[in-house]
Enzyme design. Sequence first.
Site, short mmCIF file in Angstrom:
data_model
loop_
_atom_site.label_atom_id
_atom_site.label_comp_id
_atom_site.label_asym_id
_atom_site.label_seq_id
_atom_site.Cartn_x
_atom_site.Cartn_y
_atom_site.Cartn_z
N ASN A 1 32.57 -19.67 40.18
CA ASN A 1 32.22 -18.82 38.65
C ASN A 1 33.94 -18.81 38.73
O ASN A 1 34.32 -18.53 38.84
CB ASN A 1 31.93 -17.79 39.85
CG ASN A 1 32.04 -16.21 39.15
OD1 ASN A 1 32.44 -16.01 37.86
ND2 ASN A 1 31.39 -15.66 39.64
N LYS B 1 34.75 -15.92 36.26
CA LYS B 1 35.14 -14.88 36.42
C LYS B 1 36.18 -14.84 35.47
O LYS B 1 35.68 -15.68 33.92
CB LYS B 1 35.58 -14.51 37.65
CG LYS B 1 35.12 -14.28 38.89
CD LYS B 1 36.06 -14.01 40.34
CE LYS B 1 34.83 -14.32 41.11
NZ LYS B 1 35.84 -14.09 42.59
N HIS C 1 26.77 -9.54 40.90
CA HIS C 1 28.26 -10.27 41.17
C HIS C 1 28.18 -9.12 41.92
O HIS C 1 28.45 -7.72 41.64
CB HIS C 1 29.10 -11.16 40.74
CG HIS C 1 30.15 -11.64 41.19
ND1 HIS C 1 31.21 -10.77 41.39
CD2 HIS C 1 30.40 -13.06 41.49
CE1 HIS C 1 31.68 -11.89 42.31
NE2 HIS C 1 31.07 -12.94 42.35
N GLU D 1 30.85 -8.10 42.14
CA GLU D 1 32.07 -7.55 41.14
C GLU D 1 31.71 -6.78 40.23
O GLU D 1 31.29 -5.83 39.06
CB GLU D 1 33.42 -8.56 41.23
CG GLU D 1 34.23 -8.98 41.64
CD GLU D 1 34.55 -10.33 41.52
OE1 GLU D 1 34.48 -11.46 40.27
OE2 GLU D 1 34.68 -11.22 42.50
N GLU E 1 27.33 -13.57 49.46
CA GLU E 1 28.93 -13.31 49.22
C GLU E 1 29.03 -11.84 50.34
O GLU E 1 29.05 -11.31 48.87
CB GLU E 1 28.80 -13.75 47.64
CG GLU E 1 28.59 -14.93 46.63
CD GLU E 1 29.53 -14.95 45.80
OE1 GLU E 1 30.29 -16.16 45.67
OE2 GLU E 1 29.72 -14.39 44.82
N GLY F 1 37.53 -13.67 47.40
CA GLY F 1 38.53 -13.41 47.25
C GLY F 1 40.08 -13.45 48.19
O GLY F 1 41.45 -13.21 47.35
N SER G 1 35.62 -17.03 49.68
CA SER G 1 36.82 -18.39 49.65
C SER G 1 36.54 -19.36 50.01
O SER G 1 37.21 -20.77 50.71
CB SER G 1 37.38 -17.28 50.70
OG SER G 1 37.97 -16.02 50.62
P1 13P Z 1 36.32 -17.04 45.76
O1 13P Z 1 35.90 -18.05 46.03
O2 13P Z 1 37.27 -17.02 44.18
O3 13P Z 1 36.47 -16.12 47.28
O4 13P Z 1 35.29 -15.86 44.78
C1 13P Z 1 34.03 -16.33 45.16
C2 13P Z 1 33.11 -15.77 43.89
O5 13P Z 1 32.91 -14.66 44.14
C3 13P Z 1 32.21 -16.05 43.51
O6 13P Z 1 31.22 -15.35 42.62
#
Ligand code: 13P
Length: 255
Positions: free
Chosen positions: A13, A15, A99, A101, A169, A175, A215
């Site tokens: 992803n 983003k 997601h 976010e 997740e 992150g 992560s």
């Molecule tokens: P990270 O791998 O940067 O923690 O993000 C995970 C994520 O949100 C994947 O959709």
Amino acid sequence: RQMSARRLMVGGNWKCNGTMGFAKSFPADVLNKLKFDPKKVEVVVAPAALHISTVQSVLKNNVHVATQNLSLTGDGAYTGEFSIAMVKDMNISYTLTGHSERRTLYHETDKDVAKKTKLAVDQGFTVLACIGELLGERESGKTKDVNNRQLNAIREECEDWSKIVIAYEPVWAIGTGKTATPQIAQDTHAEIREWLAANVSKEAAASVRILYGGSVTDANAAELIAMEDIDGFLVGGASLKPAFHQIVEACQNAK
Ligand code: 13P
């Protein structure tokens, strides 16, 4: 992990990251050089929508492209949106939904996520439906309730789970560099599989893939993928780096 019938999946992803230069160089330098057997591992990347056609034009490998989100509305007077018909027209058949976010920053409700999942499934997409709890929810013992609430909303809309992939997740792991330990991830994945058995079907519990995200890096992928109920990853930050290669490799080498 015991050999299961479930094909593993690694999603990247991206983003809201990248430039046109990156959208050309990363597929050429990393994605086209991945070594994996698509019968064992399915690899999908979700670039920012503006970069998708560039990525598609460079990709040669068996790597699929996904959107990170989609609109519930169709074509028409919906400024700023893109319709699922447009996505299909680009030969894309994978999408993320829900997601954290999208849920947190753009206020998507469980119902919105469920409807988007249903829309995409009905259009033949493979959907990586994201769920997971906030830090405070884990600390107050609500992880299972939150995951079940998000899953129940999807079940209210979707009967057919054959094209749904669950991406678990935990929001506190996204992150932050704080990966769930393999045991914490495994325990939660097992709960999700129990939910599937009780609320969808035994068949869905056996066949629906449950990815871990939060992560994931080349340093922890092998120990996570060794767990029985972890069927792959949804990777954020590390999917923009050459380390993505090692994450795919860890899945390819999983026993
Ligand atoms: P990270 O791998 O940067 O923690 O993000 C995970 C994520 O949100 C994947 O959709």
